[in-house]
Write a protein that holds these residues in place. Sequence first.
Motif, PDB file in Angstrom:
ATOM      1  N   ALA A 131     -10.734  -8.424  -4.969  1.00  0.00           N
ATOM      2  CA  ALA A 131      -9.317  -8.764  -4.799  1.00  0.00           C
ATOM      3  C   ALA A 131      -8.433  -7.792  -5.566  1.00  0.00           C
ATOM      4  CB  ALA A 131      -9.073 -10.192  -5.292  1.00  0.00           C
ATOM      5  N   THR A 132      -8.816  -7.504  -6.801  1.00  0.00           N
ATOM      6  CA  THR A 132      -8.009  -6.624  -7.647  1.00  0.00           C
ATOM      7  C   THR A 132      -8.029  -5.189  -7.138  1.00  0.00           C
ATOM      8  OG1 THR A 132      -8.699  -8.057  -9.476  1.00  0.00           O
ATOM      9  CG2 THR A 132      -7.538  -6.020 -10.050  1.00  0.00           C
ATOM     10  N   GLU A 133      -9.196  -4.735  -6.726  1.00  0.00           N
ATOM     11  CA  GLU A 133      -9.301  -3.386  -6.160  1.00  0.00           C
ATOM     12  C   GLU A 133      -8.432  -3.245  -4.916  1.00  0.00           C
ATOM     13  OE1 GLU A 133     -13.417  -2.734  -5.480  1.00  0.00           O
ATOM     14  OE2 GLU A 133     -13.914  -2.441  -7.596  1.00  0.00           O
ATOM     15  N   HIS A 134      -8.363  -4.301  -4.111  1.00  0.00           N
ATOM     16  CA  HIS A 134      -7.554  -4.258  -2.892  1.00  0.00           C
ATOM     17  C   HIS A 134      -6.070  -4.131  -3.232  1.00  0.00           C
ATOM     18  CE1 HIS A 134      -6.369  -4.890   1.225  1.00  0.00           C
ATOM     19  NE2 HIS A 134      -5.694  -5.984   0.910  1.00  0.00           N
TER      20      HIS A 134
ATOM     21  N   VAL B  38      -8.890  -3.217   6.559  1.00  0.00           N
ATOM     22  CA  VAL B  38     -10.192  -3.477   5.968  1.00  0.00           C
ATOM     23  C   VAL B  38     -11.008  -4.476   6.792  1.00  0.00           C
ATOM     24  CG1 VAL B  38     -11.425  -4.251   3.913  1.00  0.00           C
ATOM     25  CG2 VAL B  38      -9.293  -2.976   3.687  1.00  0.00           C
ATOM     26  N   SER B  39     -10.463  -5.662   7.019  1.00  0.00           N
ATOM     27  CA  SER B  39     -11.150  -6.671   7.845  1.00  0.00           C
ATOM     28  C   SER B  39     -10.139  -7.694   8.291  1.00  0.00           C
ATOM     29  CB  SER B  39     -12.281  -7.345   7.059  1.00  0.00           C
ATOM     30  OG  SER B  39     -11.773  -8.118   6.008  1.00  0.00           O
ATOM     31  N   HIS B  40     -10.467  -8.387   9.349  1.00  0.00           N
ATOM     32  CA  HIS B  40      -9.549  -9.404   9.889  1.00  0.00           C
ATOM     33  C   HIS B  40     -10.336 -10.645  10.259  1.00  0.00           C
ATOM     34  CE1 HIS B  40      -6.209  -6.463  10.398  1.00  0.00           C
ATOM     35  NE2 HIS B  40      -7.200  -5.616  10.615  1.00  0.00           N
ATOM     36  N   GLU B  41      -9.743 -11.818  10.032  1.00  0.00           N
ATOM     37  CA  GLU B  41     -10.321 -13.075  10.517  1.00  0.00           C
ATOM     38  C   GLU B  41      -9.188 -14.033  10.829  1.00  0.00           C
ATOM     39  OE1 GLU B  41     -13.323 -15.082   8.395  1.00  0.00           O
ATOM     40  OE2 GLU B  41     -14.755 -13.451   8.517  1.00  0.00           O
TER      41      GLU B  41
ATOM     42  N   ILE C  69      -4.809  -2.830  -5.949  1.00  0.00           N
ATOM     43  CA  ILE C  69      -4.587  -1.490  -6.492  1.00  0.00           C
ATOM     44  C   ILE C  69      -4.597  -0.446  -5.376  1.00  0.00           C
ATOM     45  CG2 ILE C  69      -5.570   0.293  -8.003  1.00  0.00           C
ATOM     46  CD1 ILE C  69      -6.608  -2.042  -9.769  1.00  0.00           C
ATOM     47  N   ALA C  70      -5.519  -0.607  -4.428  1.00  0.00           N
ATOM     48  CA  ALA C  70      -5.580   0.321  -3.298  1.00  0.00           C
ATOM     49  C   ALA C  70      -4.311   0.266  -2.462  1.00  0.00           C
ATOM     50  CB  ALA C  70      -6.796  -0.003  -2.426  1.00  0.00           C
ATOM     51  N   ASN C  71      -3.629  -0.858  -2.499  1.00  0.00           N
ATOM     52  CA  ASN C  71      -2.368  -1.008  -1.766  1.00  0.00           C
ATOM     53  C   ASN C  71      -1.183  -0.429  -2.537  1.00  0.00           C
ATOM     54  OD1 ASN C  71      -3.436  -2.180   0.475  1.00  0.00           O
ATOM     55  ND2 ASN C  71      -2.744  -4.250   0.043  1.00  0.00           N
ATOM     56  N   GLY C  72      -1.458   0.167  -3.676  1.00  0.00           N
ATOM     57  CA  GLY C  72      -0.400   0.823  -4.448  1.00  0.00           C
ATOM     58  C   GLY C  72       0.293  -0.048  -5.463  1.00  0.00           C
ATOM     59  N   CYS C  73      -0.253  -1.245  -5.738  1.00  0.00           N
ATOM     60  CA  CYS C  73       0.380  -2.133  -6.718  1.00  0.00           C
ATOM     61  C   CYS C  73       0.278  -1.522  -8.120  1.00  0.00           C
ATOM     62  CB  CYS C  73      -0.284  -3.508  -6.697  1.00  0.00           C
ATOM     63  SG  CYS C  73      -0.078  -4.391  -5.131  1.00  0.00           S
ATOM     64  N   LYS C  74       1.396  -1.548  -8.859  1.00  0.00           N
ATOM     65  CA  LYS C  74       1.475  -0.901 -10.173  1.00  0.00           C
ATOM     66  C   LYS C  74       1.511  -1.889 -11.339  1.00  0.00           C
ATOM     67  CE  LYS C  74       1.777   3.123  -8.167  1.00  0.00           C
ATOM     68  NZ  LYS C  74       0.585   4.030  -8.177  1.00  0.00           N
ATOM     69  N   TYR C  75       1.814  -3.159 -11.059  1.00  0.00           N
ATOM     70  CA  TYR C  75       1.867  -4.164 -12.121  1.00  0.00           C
ATOM     71  C   TYR C  75       1.339  -5.472 -11.537  1.00  0.00           C
ATOM     72  CZ  TYR C  75       3.741  -6.823 -16.119  1.00  0.00           C
ATOM     73  OH  TYR C  75       3.883  -7.615 -17.237  1.00  0.00           O
ATOM     74  N   LEU C  76       0.201  -5.921 -12.043  1.00  0.00           N
ATOM     75  CA  LEU C  76      -0.502  -7.044 -11.445  1.00  0.00           C
ATOM     76  C   LEU C  76      -0.345  -8.329 -12.256  1.00  0.00           C
ATOM     77  CD1 LEU C  76      -3.908  -5.305 -10.578  1.00  0.00           C
ATOM     78  CD2 LEU C  76      -1.875  -5.536  -9.124  1.00  0.00           C
TER      79      LEU C  76
END
Length: 330
Positions: free
Chosen positions: A163-166, A327-330, A168-175
Motif C-alpha cells: 500500500a505504501t509503495e503504491h 496495476v490491477s483492477h477488480e 509513493i509510486a503515485n508521487g505522494c510526498k507526505y503520507l
Amino acid sequence: MATIRDVAKSAGVSVATVSRVLNKKGYVSKESEKAVMSAIASLNYEPNSVARTLNNKSSSMIGLVVPDITNPFFPELARAIEDVANIYGYTVVLCNTDEEVKKEKQYLHALKQKYIDGIILTTSSLSDEDYSKLNIPIVALDRVIDDKTPSVFSDNKKGGEMATEHLIANGCKYLAHIRGPIGVGPADDRYEGFVETAEKFNVPYIVVNADFHLDRSREVAEELLRNHPNIDGIFASSDVAAAGVMKAAHSVGRLIPENLNVIGFDGIPMGTMLTPALTTVKQPIYDMGALATRLLIKQVEKTRLDTYHYKLETKLVVRETTKNLEVSHE
C-alpha cells in the motif's frame, strides 16, 4: 412422537443398540444397524439432540467469536465458516464481543457449558492462559495467539508495504497512516509495513489511531487534513477506516484522487460501492474462513495437522482513489 424405546421395540433390538447406531460408537451387526435405520425411518424418529449432547459431551456445533459484527470484514469470514461447517455437519454459533473482555469471557464460558466442539477466535483480548484453560479445540483467525494454537492469517505486513509503495509510486510526498488498534496483530503488522516502507524511501509521514471504526476514522482524518494540508497520501488500516477518510476529505474540500490518494485494507465488497471506488489491499477473506474451519474440524475429529500456521498472500487492487490505474483492477 416416537421414542428411542419405540425404535428398539420395532427393530427387535435393545435400547443400547439403538444408541450405538445413533452415536456411531461401539459394535453393531449390519443386520441390527439395518433394522434400526428402517425403524427410525418408518417411525419418523428424531433423536433428542439435548440428550445426545449430554451423553456424548459433543454438540456438533462450533463457536465463532468476533470483536465487531458491524465491521463488514467479519460477516465475510462468517459466511465462509458457515458454508464449510455445514458441509461437515456442524452448526455455527456466532458470538459478538463488542471488543469487551468481560463479554468475551462470558461467551467462552457459555460455549464450553454447552459442549461446543471447537471455537474459531477472531479476537485475542484474553491471555494465552485463558484460552488454554478452555481445553477445547481452537483456531485463531486473522491473528496469532501462540505457537501451539493453529492460526490462519494474511500477510498483513507485506500488505502494508504494498500500500505504501503504491502511494509513493503515485508521487505522494507526505503520507499519513490511519492505524488500527494498538496491540491487535493485524493492525500492528500493517503499521510496521507502512513505517518501514516510508522510512526506506525517506518519505515523511504521520500516524494516528482510529481503531478500525468509520466515525472515528472520519474524525481523526478531518483533523489531520485540516492541520496538515500538505498530506497527499493516506493508507487506512481497513476499508471501513478508508471510507471514513473519504468522508473527511469531502468535508474539507479535498479531491480524491486529484490531490489526495487513499488506499484501504481488506478488500470487502463495500469498496466497490464507494464513489470513487476504493483502492485496497485485498485479503483472501473467504479462503481464510474456509481454511480455519477445516483446521478446527480436523482437531475436533482428532486428525493430525500437517501445518499449524497459515499465512496467506494479499493483493493490491487498484481502483479510483489512487491515480495510477495500471496495476490491477477488480
